[in-house]
Design an enzyme around this catalytic site. Sequence first.
Site, PDB file in Angstrom:
ATOM      1  CB  CYS A 154      -8.319  -6.986  -3.236  1.00 34.90           C
ATOM      2  SG  CYS A 154      -8.155  -7.586  -1.559  1.00 34.90           S
ATOM      3  N   GLY A 161      -2.708  -7.666  -5.695  1.00 34.48           N
ATOM      4  CA  GLY A 161      -2.873  -8.760  -4.748  1.00 34.48           C
ATOM      5  C   GLY A 161      -2.214 -10.022  -5.242  1.00 34.48           C
ATOM      6  CG  ASN A 171      -9.732  -2.612  -3.515  1.00 35.05           C
ATOM      7  OD1 ASN A 171      -9.459  -1.757  -4.342  1.00 35.05           O
ATOM      8  ND2 ASN A 171      -9.020  -2.794  -2.426  1.00 35.05           N
ATOM      9  N   GLY A 172     -11.187  -3.030  -0.285  1.00 34.33           N
ATOM     10  CA  GLY A 172     -11.433  -1.986   0.711  1.00 34.33           C
ATOM     11  C   GLY A 172     -11.562  -2.590   2.079  1.00 34.33           C
ATOM     12  CE1 TYR A 207       4.974   0.459  -3.761  1.00 30.61           C
ATOM     13  CE2 TYR A 207       2.868  -0.296  -2.907  1.00 30.61           C
ATOM     14  CZ  TYR A 207       4.163  -0.569  -3.302  1.00 30.61           C
ATOM     15  OH  TYR A 207       4.636  -1.829  -3.247  1.00 30.61           O
ATOM     16  CB  SER A 258       8.054   2.284  -6.029  1.00 36.04           C
ATOM     17  OG  SER A 258       9.256   2.127  -5.324  1.00 36.04           O
TER      18      SER A 258
HETATM   19  P1  AMP Z   1      10.202   0.615   3.820  1.00 32.14           P
HETATM   20  O1  AMP Z   1      11.393  -0.105   3.306  1.00 32.14           O
HETATM   21  O2  AMP Z   1       9.483  -0.148   4.900  1.00 32.14           O
HETATM   22  O3  AMP Z   1      10.465   2.034   4.199  1.00 32.14           O
HETATM   23  O4  AMP Z   1       9.137   0.641   2.628  1.00 32.14           O
HETATM   24  C1  AMP Z   1       9.296   1.548   1.574  1.00 32.14           C
HETATM   25  C2  AMP Z   1       9.288   0.834   0.268  1.00 32.14           C
HETATM   26  O5  AMP Z   1       8.140  -0.033   0.189  1.00 32.14           O
HETATM   27  C3  AMP Z   1       9.175   1.823  -0.873  1.00 32.14           C
HETATM   28  O6  AMP Z   1      10.125   1.453  -1.862  1.00 32.14           O
HETATM   29  C4  AMP Z   1       7.762   1.696  -1.371  1.00 32.14           C
HETATM   30  O7  AMP Z   1       7.718   1.753  -2.777  1.00 32.14           O
HETATM   31  C5  AMP Z   1       7.291   0.356  -0.873  1.00 32.14           C
HETATM   32  N1  AMP Z   1       5.935   0.401  -0.308  1.00 32.14           N
HETATM   33  C6  AMP Z   1       5.265   1.454   0.140  1.00 32.14           C
HETATM   34  N2  AMP Z   1       4.049   1.094   0.602  1.00 32.14           N
HETATM   35  C7  AMP Z   1       3.925  -0.219   0.413  1.00 32.14           C
HETATM   36  C8  AMP Z   1       2.895  -1.178   0.662  1.00 32.14           C
HETATM   37  N3  AMP Z   1       1.752  -0.828   1.202  1.00 32.14           N
HETATM   38  N4  AMP Z   1       3.143  -2.467   0.324  1.00 32.14           N
HETATM   39  C9  AMP Z   1       4.330  -2.821  -0.210  1.00 32.14           C
HETATM   40  N5  AMP Z   1       5.328  -1.957  -0.470  1.00 32.14           N
HETATM   41  C10 AMP Z   1       5.138  -0.680  -0.162  1.00 32.14           C
END
Ligand code: AMP
Length: 480
Positions: free
Chosen positions: A5, A32, A106-107, A249, A290
Amino acid sequence: MHEKCGVVGISLEDRDAARPLYYSLYALQHRGQESAGIVTHDGFQQHSHVEMGLVGDAFEPGDLEQLNGPNGIGHVRYPTAGSVNACCAQPFSVSFKSGSLGLSHNGNLVNAGEIREQLADLGHAFTSDGDTEVIAHDLARNLLEEDLVRAVKRTMSRIHGSYSLTIMHDDTVLGVRDPQGNRPLCIGKLEDGYVLASESAAIDTLDGELVRDVRPGELVVLHPDGTGYDTYQLVQAETTAHCFFEHVYFARPDSVIDDELVYEVRRELGRELWEESGIESDVVMPVPDSGRAFASGYAEAANEDGSGVEFAEGLMKNRYVGRTFIMPTQDERERAVRLKLNPIKSSVEGRSVTIIDDSIVRGTTSNQLVQLLRDAGAEEVHVRIGAPQIIAPCYMGIDMASREELIAADKSVEEIRAEIEADSLSYLSIDAVSSALGNSRADLCLGCVTGEYPYDIDGETTDRDVERPVISGVGAEADD
Ligand code: AMP
């Protein structure tokens, strides 16, 4: 309850804190999207507004006017699969014998259940299943017997896990960071007051200046008249456990964490990625948004080595599609990637393409993207990832999918490459991550990439090489 969060706390000299709190929650919206809330104190009583939804939807125009007082805290809550639940929206607020309390957390605590049981045996009644309420009740109890600083210290000696908290006790705003500093929290100075926030981007939004990070184990007490703050190093752990994934990220690229601009850290990780596993191709493109900083560092390092690779924004993002990650079914997640990203054919057709993203979680995004690029005429598709393989779940607050869903949990890099049908695939090494972050491995939480955690978690292994932190108990020598 995994709570990833954003938290904020503000004390001002002579104007209501509600509007600056609202703007800082906007700045922390990426942390969040499930709910947003503000609690203020006008010197006599608490005012609270907490709603489900994005910051812009959670507050109607008149709501901020009701939130009187120059002191307040705010919270944005991360959606976690299956827990879209109004009871857990924050700040959590309670009134008790010795005053009112508001908490933004947060945590994630690893021993909340145990403390909840102890408090329940003592007659405390709980209204939610979240750990924040556990912290609130523990603190409320300690405040009956001790002053604020000692009460916080006693609570810190009982709770274990990750927590960056902003707390309001009557009209005093406090910030607390867990002894290992797992989640970020920083202090900022405004023209007419002080702010505590998860990320410095929130301070920038208020035209303030970042003072510094709150130190692991430190309590910061803002003066309710907005003129300053006091700090107390309540717990001194031997090692920290900063979450590396914040840098990779989660945090905004324009935030500064541990004195480093997140954008520059990501570019450095991209450079390391080239050093470790660079591959010649015609074009390098980021997975937006990202992968952007990683790809720019990667392409820069490649060109310094004389590669001549083109850096192109070859994937266009539809910014109105929500995050693919939180779609409930795999079929929806796959469709959502296609809705979200579309290649620019001329950048791709007949060429060898390297795409760069920060991480692979389930593998859905990479799988779909490789297919998409091949359909658009790419001759080769190479995938480079700016983080190590995510092999284990996060218990410290990032909603990262369960072990069974993680593509790297039981597959080799070659097996993953075959599954996503890429021509080549490489991840960044754990050593490269710790060197780019300027921390030793022992100072980072790398649980999701090593499967060994800096906290005691049921059924999981703790870090082999890392000393367990010494949590100093109440009454121990302290600099309070
Ligand atoms: P995936 O498609 O399941 O392999 O997720 C990878 C993608 O989700 C990457 O483009 C990341 O930038 C993004 N991502 C990584 N960790 C998270 C997270 N905790 N919550 C939302 N998106 C994420």
